[in-house]
Write an enzyme that holds these catalytic residues in place. Structure first.
Site, PDB file in Angstrom:
ATOM      1  N   SER A  73      -0.292   8.837   7.764  1.00 18.81           N
ATOM      2  CA  SER A  73      -0.098   7.384   7.644  1.00 18.81           C
ATOM      3  C   SER A  73       0.609   6.911   8.903  1.00 18.81           C
ATOM      4  O   SER A  73       1.263   7.711   9.596  1.00 18.81           O
ATOM      5  CB  SER A  73       0.787   7.083   6.429  1.00 18.81           C
TER       6      SER A  73
ATOM      7  N   LYS B 167       4.301  12.448   4.928  1.00 19.70           N
ATOM      8  CA  LYS B 167       3.289  12.115   5.929  1.00 19.70           C
ATOM      9  C   LYS B 167       3.683  12.630   7.318  1.00 19.70           C
ATOM     10  O   LYS B 167       2.818  13.029   8.107  1.00 19.70           O
ATOM     11  CB  LYS B 167       3.040  10.605   5.956  1.00 19.70           C
TER      12      LYS B 167
ATOM     13  N   TYR C  36       7.569   9.707   0.523  1.00 20.36           N
ATOM     14  CA  TYR C  36       6.229   9.446   1.066  1.00 20.36           C
ATOM     15  C   TYR C  36       6.243   9.591   2.588  1.00 20.36           C
ATOM     16  O   TYR C  36       5.395  10.279   3.175  1.00 20.36           O
ATOM     17  CB  TYR C  36       5.788   8.038   0.669  1.00 20.36           C
TER      18      TYR C  36
HETATM   19  P1  NAD Z   1      -5.841   5.675  -4.226  1.00 22.80           P
HETATM   20  O1  NAD Z   1      -4.678   5.684  -5.128  1.00 22.80           O
HETATM   21  O2  NAD Z   1      -6.840   4.568  -4.303  1.00 22.80           O
HETATM   22  O3  NAD Z   1      -6.628   7.067  -4.327  1.00 22.80           O
HETATM   23  C1  NAD Z   1      -5.961   8.306  -4.330  1.00 22.80           C
HETATM   24  C2  NAD Z   1      -6.742   9.298  -5.168  1.00 22.80           C
HETATM   25  O4  NAD Z   1      -6.040  10.569  -5.129  1.00 22.80           O
HETATM   26  C3  NAD Z   1      -6.845   8.897  -6.661  1.00 22.80           C
HETATM   27  O5  NAD Z   1      -8.198   8.947  -7.085  1.00 22.80           O
HETATM   28  C4  NAD Z   1      -5.997   9.941  -7.372  1.00 22.80           C
HETATM   29  O6  NAD Z   1      -6.467  10.280  -8.672  1.00 22.80           O
HETATM   30  C5  NAD Z   1      -6.112  11.132  -6.423  1.00 22.80           C
HETATM   31  N1  NAD Z   1      -5.041  12.109  -6.644  1.00 22.80           N
HETATM   32  C6  NAD Z   1      -3.721  11.857  -6.865  1.00 22.80           C
HETATM   33  N2  NAD Z   1      -3.074  13.012  -7.093  1.00 22.80           N
HETATM   34  C7  NAD Z   1      -3.995  14.015  -7.001  1.00 22.80           C
HETATM   35  C8  NAD Z   1      -3.932  15.421  -7.155  1.00 22.80           C
HETATM   36  N3  NAD Z   1      -2.780  16.045  -7.462  1.00 22.80           N
HETATM   37  N4  NAD Z   1      -5.066  16.141  -6.991  1.00 22.80           N
HETATM   38  C9  NAD Z   1      -6.244  15.516  -6.701  1.00 22.80           C
HETATM   39  N5  NAD Z   1      -6.360  14.183  -6.562  1.00 22.80           N
HETATM   40  C10 NAD Z   1      -5.246  13.445  -6.715  1.00 22.80           C
HETATM   41  O7  NAD Z   1      -5.204   5.729  -2.749  1.00 22.80           O
HETATM   42  P2  NAD Z   1      -5.777   5.442  -1.270  1.00 22.80           P
HETATM   43  O8  NAD Z   1      -5.108   4.240  -0.762  1.00 22.80           O
HETATM   44  O9  NAD Z   1      -7.246   5.564  -1.231  1.00 22.80           O
HETATM   45  O10 NAD Z   1      -5.098   6.675  -0.511  1.00 22.80           O
HETATM   46  C11 NAD Z   1      -5.800   7.772   0.017  1.00 22.80           C
HETATM   47  C12 NAD Z   1      -4.912   8.444   1.051  1.00 22.80           C
HETATM   48  O11 NAD Z   1      -4.631   7.528   2.100  1.00 22.80           O
HETATM   49  C13 NAD Z   1      -3.560   8.902   0.516  1.00 22.80           C
HETATM   50  O12 NAD Z   1      -3.218  10.139   1.105  1.00 22.80           O
HETATM   51  C14 NAD Z   1      -2.622   7.821   0.983  1.00 22.80           C
HETATM   52  O13 NAD Z   1      -1.293   8.269   1.103  1.00 22.80           O
HETATM   53  C15 NAD Z   1      -3.229   7.500   2.322  1.00 22.80           C
HETATM   54  N6  NAD Z   1      -2.846   6.210   2.859  1.00 22.80           N
HETATM   55  C16 NAD Z   1      -3.048   5.066   2.153  1.00 22.80           C
HETATM   56  C17 NAD Z   1      -2.637   3.866   2.683  1.00 22.80           C
HETATM   57  C18 NAD Z   1      -2.789   2.574   1.918  1.00 22.80           C
HETATM   58  O14 NAD Z   1      -2.187   1.595   2.332  1.00 22.80           O
HETATM   59  N7  NAD Z   1      -3.558   2.523   0.843  1.00 22.80           N
HETATM   60  C19 NAD Z   1      -2.039   3.814   3.964  1.00 22.80           C
HETATM   61  C20 NAD Z   1      -1.874   5.002   4.677  1.00 22.80           C
HETATM   62  C21 NAD Z   1      -2.273   6.193   4.112  1.00 22.80           C
END
Ligand code: NAD
Length: 259
Positions: A145, A163, A159
């Site tokens: 991130s 990261k 978090y």
């Molecule tokens: P999201 O919540 O829409 O999707 C995350 C998915 O991960 C969900 O389907 C959840 O069921 C699954 N998950 C959670 N725990 C799990 C486990 N133990 N085993 C397998 N699957 C699991 O989130 P997103 O925004 O699509 O995030 C995806 C990635 O991007 C994450 O690593 C998040 O930290 C990162 N990210 C997101 C953002 C943001 O602003 N949304 C910004 C930077 C990084």
């Protein structure tokens, strides 16, 4: 259908929602054979349904990325089903509301975040790399991130630390395997409009607190992050490894943003 990932076997963790689902759909549209992994069965199965409906190739493997045996079985299933593994997108992550300042984040929350966001990525690499060596190479994309690079006055300490760990771990993996035809990059999105950010996006004051720092003046769409993952997964990025690959609308470069 495109062919940017023609014939490539791709595991995507957390592909039952958000960025992971968009990437799964996009990878399949580009000819990839996608192994959708998630703890959420309904979400994972829905992603597979969407891919098959569009004529793409995908299977769902229920996987908790915090469990070594489940991640090992996930990689084995990919190899058994499609014959090899080319791309590992370690995307699953959590962002609990109770994660806050260092002085009041419960230890249990710290442990849970580390288990999914950092250990989950470690396990994904641990089991994917031997399969990639058998396949003659591959591309690893680990989701970090922009918070791995910048601090915030509205902290999510576990978090952020997780990261930062992903970023450092990915760099080292990339260097160790650079001559084995395995590339590894840390994908660093800015804030993305997905269910992960629901509690922030649904609160006008919290939204605005963040938007003011984004030069583009908007959050990313999941598809825009998936497009970057597609580039890193494909051979188009053949000389790109060990990067902190930012998809952040300019946040990390900005001091004063446009009014
Ligand atoms: P999201 O919540 O829409 O999707 C995350 C998915 O991960 C969900 O389907 C959840 O069921 C699954 N998950 C959670 N725990 C799990 C486990 N133990 N085993 C397998 N699957 C699991 O989130 P997103 O925004 O699509 O995030 C995806 C990635 O991007 C994450 O690593 C998040 O930290 C990162 N990210 C997101 C953002 C943001 O602003 N949304 C910004 C930077 C990084």
């Amino acid at each position: 259908m495109g062919n940017r990932l023609a014939g490539k076997v791709c595991i995507i963790t957390g592909a039952g929602s958000g960025i992971g689902r968009e990437a799964a759909i996009l990878f399949a549209q580009e000819g990839g054979k996608v192994v959708v992994a998630d703890v959420n069965v309904a979400g994972g199965e829905e992603t597979v349904r969407l891919i098959r409906e569009a004529g793409g190739e995908a299977i769902f493997v229920r996987t908790d990325v915090t469990k070594a045996a489940e991640v090992e079985a996930l990689v084995r299933t990919a190899e058994d089903t499609y014959g090899k593994l080319d791309v590992m997108f370690n995307n699953a992550g959590i962002f609990p509301d109770e994660d806050g300042s260092v002085v009041d984040t419960p230890e249990e929350v710290w442990d849970r975040v580390m288990a999914v966001n950092l250990k989950g990525v470690f396990l994904g690499c641990k089991y994917a790399i031997p399969a990639m060596l058998r396949a003659g190479g591959g591309s690893i994309i680990n989701t970090a991130s922009f918070v791995a690079l910048m601090g915030a006055a509205v902290p999510q300490i576990a978090y952020t630390a997780s990261k930062g760990g992903v970023l450092a771990m990915t760099r080292e993996i990339a260097i160790e395997f650079a001559r084995k035809n395995i590339r590894a990059n840390a994908l660093c999105p800015g804030p993305v409009d997905t269910p992960l950010l629901r509690s922030i996006l649904s609160d006008p004051a919290k939204r605005q607190r963040r938007l003011v720092h984004i030069p583009m003046g908007r959050f990313a769409q999941a598809r825009e992050v998936a497009q970057a993952a597609l580039f890193l997964a494909s051979d188009e990025s053949s000389y790109v490894t060990a990067t902190a690959f930012l998809v952040d609308g300019g946040i990390t470069a900005a001091y004063i943003t446009p009014e």
